[in-house]
Enzyme design. Structure first.
Site, PDB file in Angstrom:
ATOM      1  N   GLY A 232       0.815  -1.212   0.000  1.00 47.14           N
ATOM      2  CA  GLY A 232       0.000   0.000   0.000  1.00 47.14           C
ATOM      3  C   GLY A 232       0.846   1.259   0.000  1.00 47.14           C
ATOM      4  N   PHE A 233       1.872   1.294   0.875  1.00 42.68           N
ATOM      5  CA  PHE A 233       2.806   2.429   0.950  1.00 42.68           C
ATOM      6  C   PHE A 233       2.077   3.751   1.176  1.00 42.68           C
ATOM      7  CE2 PHE A 233       4.421  -0.671  -2.219  1.00 42.68           C
ATOM      8  CZ  PHE A 233       5.336  -1.302  -1.404  1.00 42.68           C
ATOM      9  N   GLY A 456       2.064  -6.668   4.369  1.00 35.42           N
ATOM     10  CA  GLY A 456       3.339  -7.224   3.942  1.00 35.42           C
ATOM     11  C   GLY A 456       4.437  -7.031   4.962  1.00 35.42           C
ATOM     12  N   THR A 457       4.089  -6.480   6.124  1.00 32.58           N
ATOM     13  CA  THR A 457       5.077  -6.143   7.139  1.00 32.58           C
ATOM     14  C   THR A 457       5.311  -7.254   8.147  1.00 32.58           C
ATOM     15  OG1 THR A 457       3.296  -5.097   8.383  1.00 32.58           O
ATOM     16  CG2 THR A 457       4.632  -3.672   6.982  1.00 32.58           C
ATOM     17  N   GLY A 498       1.699   1.230  13.334  1.00 30.75           N
ATOM     18  CA  GLY A 498       0.854   0.055  13.462  1.00 30.75           C
ATOM     19  C   GLY A 498       1.246  -0.844  14.612  1.00 30.75           C
ATOM     20  N   LEU A 581      11.630  -5.871  17.365  1.00 33.04           N
ATOM     21  CA  LEU A 581      10.757  -6.937  17.833  1.00 33.04           C
ATOM     22  C   LEU A 581      10.891  -8.227  17.040  1.00 33.04           C
ATOM     23  CD1 LEU A 581       7.546  -4.811  18.510  1.00 33.04           C
ATOM     24  CD2 LEU A 581       9.495  -5.269  20.012  1.00 33.04           C
ATOM     25  N   THR A 585      11.841  -9.612  10.082  1.00 31.71           N
ATOM     26  CA  THR A 585      10.908  -8.696   9.420  1.00 31.71           C
ATOM     27  C   THR A 585      11.399  -7.253   9.508  1.00 31.71           C
ATOM     28  OG1 THR A 585       9.555  -8.568  11.441  1.00 31.71           O
ATOM     29  CG2 THR A 585       8.926 -10.213   9.794  1.00 31.71           C
ATOM     30  N   LYS A 652       9.996   1.515  18.374  1.00 30.51           N
ATOM     31  CA  LYS A 652       9.671   2.640  17.514  1.00 30.51           C
ATOM     32  C   LYS A 652       9.327   2.096  16.133  1.00 30.51           C
ATOM     33  CE  LYS A 652      12.887   5.823  19.863  1.00 30.51           C
ATOM     34  NZ  LYS A 652      14.057   6.725  19.701  1.00 30.51           N
ATOM     35  N   GLU A 656       9.146   3.297   7.702  1.00 32.62           N
ATOM     36  CA  GLU A 656       9.368   4.426   6.797  1.00 32.62           C
ATOM     37  C   GLU A 656      10.741   5.065   6.889  1.00 32.62           C
ATOM     38  OE1 GLU A 656       5.188   6.589   6.351  1.00 32.62           O
ATOM     39  OE2 GLU A 656       5.362   5.540   8.251  1.00 32.62           O
TER      40      GLU A 656
END
Length: 695
Positions: A232-233, A456-457, A498, A581, A585, A652, A656
């Site tokens: 989506g970006f 996709g994250t 998110g 975390l 990913t 954090k 982006e």
């Protein structure tokens, strides 16, 4: 219960097998009984009014069921976002605006029908090109995200004029488009007054709320699902026309309807990164300490919805100076509406600031890394708040060590000029209120339910890790349900917020569940034991700290003096973003952001056609997103930060910040290689060759 090692571990994506085997269903892949297909008809004029519509030829196409126009389409309530006021009147605010919708039995018939609709217009003059000194420029009340349009500390103009060393330059960035792999698509179905939608969205809770308002329905009569989203970006951060048009067509025909936008239509209907003109003025002492920083931004917006790219705000975060100013101006033009694109504002503004800092280093004869370190602030310059944590200096020093920065030398390899550049990066820490439910099952497993979005994250995986850590349970005993508006409401996957928002409430729900379990004796009931948590009033509370992630980018490039091509040979990013975390990913997010920054620097750019008010690049052939051949081995590293002022995980956002400093690092490397300063992106071969030949 003992703590586990779930957090930080490189856990594999839970949805990975479904995606690589094709089992994962996306928005247009739900073959509901009786499903039909819709195709939007875009306006072919830059501005005007519809004077006539002939739908006869379209309705004569075999398989076409109906054609919706403003004359027969369902009426909608007035939306807050005017880009969703579709097929409601005859006005055409810009080229590409939806003026009709063809519904047919097959996608092929819908496409043929859309091509057969005949529309006449009464056109008026238009203005679509952002130019310096445009007479329509004005200062808005606020910029994207409700941030202030201006900031002023001290007397920056006077300080700049008196500075021994000055840089006064302007940088230009073009319009950019998100172009996710999965186009914007939706499948809608009405049954007994209830609306169900499958859509490609970064936040289905928001989509449900908007649809409820448009169609005057209670929210509990709408379900919106986005189990898998192909990128989506930012362009899917709010409802786009596809979901509204699909719902309108489904209500009108009484059948399930799928609308998948063809890629050539996307540039005019789903948003874009607005172009910017950034005037940077830096004043410094002879030893390189900033005495003045002025950042003036001009950008465009549309006549439909105001969106102002917040490119100047980063200048209030980065460097110590007693005299600071940033101000934004916006020009309303007859163009499609701009919107969010990964790191909106930060990506464009940081390119200007970090390029100007490189120019200042040249003027001073100072190493660019040391110049940045020399101007490290003790408090946030704009807000005068203490930083919750700030390890930019450590990122710069670690990056310089890994990159062997002190050994950088401009050199030639035959026709290739080799150079290296550096840039810093920052991105704000944000979180929004969220709700979640946690359940303990009699079989010893746990279920976490929250309407998060995985674009996709790896959200499913990371949320399971957060829950496992909070519960002290093995990761394989935790299951997550996301991507459905019937789940506890959650904010969008956007603003790198998110995981912070969803993870915060998941952690709290799990802590509450542990308390419930501690008070329970005997076996669990068949239905299990569940709790719910809500972070309203805390996740959105004002903080006494300035909270930001930071990073440093280093790039080595080879500039071909024969072809003008720029090749990035090495790209390194070092970040300070709280606790990481999931190392697997996270690295993917950093590398993906840096790749997107590489595209912004070298290949990506949209051109507004002054005559037609459209974007000339409308496919992936003319708008070149970096392919494997464009991307070198990219290194991403991080410094672990222990910041107690964030959320229970101490994390954090990372989605982006990888974009933010990359274009400037590459641009600075090109300058180092060639000795020529390029101030307009992208750095395409024609620009490089023109400058080399002129020299």
């Amino acid at each position: 219960m003992a703590r586990t090692a779930a957090l930080g571990a490189p856990a594999e994506r839970r949805e990975g097998p479904a995606k690589v085997t094709g089992a994962a269903r996306y928005a247009a892949e739900h073959p509901l009984p009786g499903r039909v297909h819709a195709r939007a008809v875009p306006a072919t004029v830059a501005r005007g009014r519809i004077t006539g519509i002939d739908t006869g030829p379209a309705r004569a196409v075999p398989g076409v069921l109906t054609v919706l126009t403003y004359e027969n389409a369902p009426r909608l309530a007035e939306p807050e976002d005017a880009t969703l006021a579709l097929l409601q009147d005859s006005d055409v605010p810009h080229r590409g605006w939806c003026v009709a919708l063809v519904v047919a039995e097959t996608p092929e018939a819908a496409r043929a029908g859309a091509g057969a609709v005949r529309i006449t217009y009464d056109t008026v003059g238009h203005d679509a090109v952002l130019t310096p000194g445009h007479p329509g420029a004005h200062e808005p009340e606020e910029v994207n995200g409700g941030q202030p349009a201006r900031c002023r500390r001290g007397d920056p103009e006077t300080a700049f004029a008196a500075a021994p060393v000055r840089v006064d330059v302007t940088y230009r960035t073009p319009p950019l488009h998100n172009h996710p792999m999965e186009p914007h698509a939706s499948t809608a179905c009405w049954e007994r007054g209830r609306l169900t939608v499958y859509t490609s969205s970064q936040g289905t809770s928001d989509v449900r709320g908007v649809l409820a308002g448009l169609f005057a329905l209670p929210v509990d009569r709408i379900t919106v699902r986005a189990e898998h989203v192909g990128g989506g970006f930012g362009s899917k951060g709010s409802p786009r026309p596809d979901v509204v048009l699909a719902a309108m067509a489904a209500r009108y025909t009484g059948r399930p309807v799928t609308l998948a936008y063809p890629r050539r239509h996307l540039p005019t209907v789903v948003g874009h990164r607005a172009p910017t003109l950034n005037r940077m003025r830096l004043g410094a002492t002879s030893d390189g300490r900033l005495t003045a920083l002025l950042h003036d931004v001009t950008t465009h917006t549309s006549p439909v919805r105001s969106f102002v790219e917040a490119a100047g705000t980063i200048s209030g975060v980065m460097y110590a100076t007693p005299n600071l100013s940033f101000v934004h101006h916006v020009v309303p033009l007859d163009v499609p509406s701009p919107s969010w694109m990964r790191a909106p504002g930060e990506a464009t503004g940081m390119y200007a600031l970090e390029s100007a800092m490189d120019e200042l280093a040249d003027a001073l004869g100072t190493d660019p890394v040391e110049l940045r370190i020399r101007n490290e602030p003790e408090r946030e310059p704009a807000g005068d708040l203490p930083f919750s944590s700030r390890h930019l200096v450590e990122c710069l020093r670690e990056g310089a060590r890994r990159f062997a920065w002190t050994h950088r030398v401009r050199r030639a390899e035959g026709p290739l000029l080799i150079g290296a550049g550096v840039a810093a990066a920052t991105y704000p820490v944000m979180a929004s209120p969220c709700t979640a439910a946690a359940e303990a099952r009699p079989d010893g497993t746990f279920l976490i339910r929250v309407n998060a979005s995985d674009i996709g994250t790896g959200a499913r995986t990371v949320l399971a890790q957060i829950a496992a850590d909070a519960l002290g349970a093995p990761l394989d005993r935790v299951r997550t349900e996301i991507g459905d508006s019937d789940l506890p409401p959650a904010p969008v996957a956007g603003g790198s917020s998110g995981t912070a928002s969803w993870g915060w409430v998941v952690y709290e729900a799990c802590a509450r569940l542990l308390n419930r379990l501690a008070d329970h004796t005997g076996p669990l009931p068949e239905r299990g034991i569940g709790v719910r948590a809500d972070t309203s009033g805390r996740a959105d509370a004002d903080s006494p700290y300035a909270r930001h992630a930071f990073g440093a980018h280093f790039a080595e490039v080879a500039v071909d003096t024969v072809t003008g091509e720029v090749r990035v040979r090495r790209l390194l990013g070092v970040y300070a973003a709280g606790h990481i975390l999931n190392s697997r990913t996270a690295r993917s997010q950093f590398v993906g952001g840096m790749t997107m920054g590489l595209g912004m620097a070298l290949t990506e750019g949209s051109t507004v056609d002054a005559a037609y008010g459209d974007f000339a690049e409308a496919d992936l052939a003319s708008y070149h997103v970096p392919a494997h051949a464009d991307v070198p081995d990219i290194e991403a590293h991080w410094i672990d930060e222990d910041d107690p002022h964030l959320n229970p995980m101490g994390s954090k956002g990372i989605g982006e910040i990888g974009v933010v400093g990359t274009p400037a690092a590459i641009g600075n490397a090109v300058h180092h290689a060639t000795g020529i300063r390029f101030r307009t992106l992208p750095l395409t071969p024609d620009r490089i060759l023109t400058a080399l030949n002129a020299r």
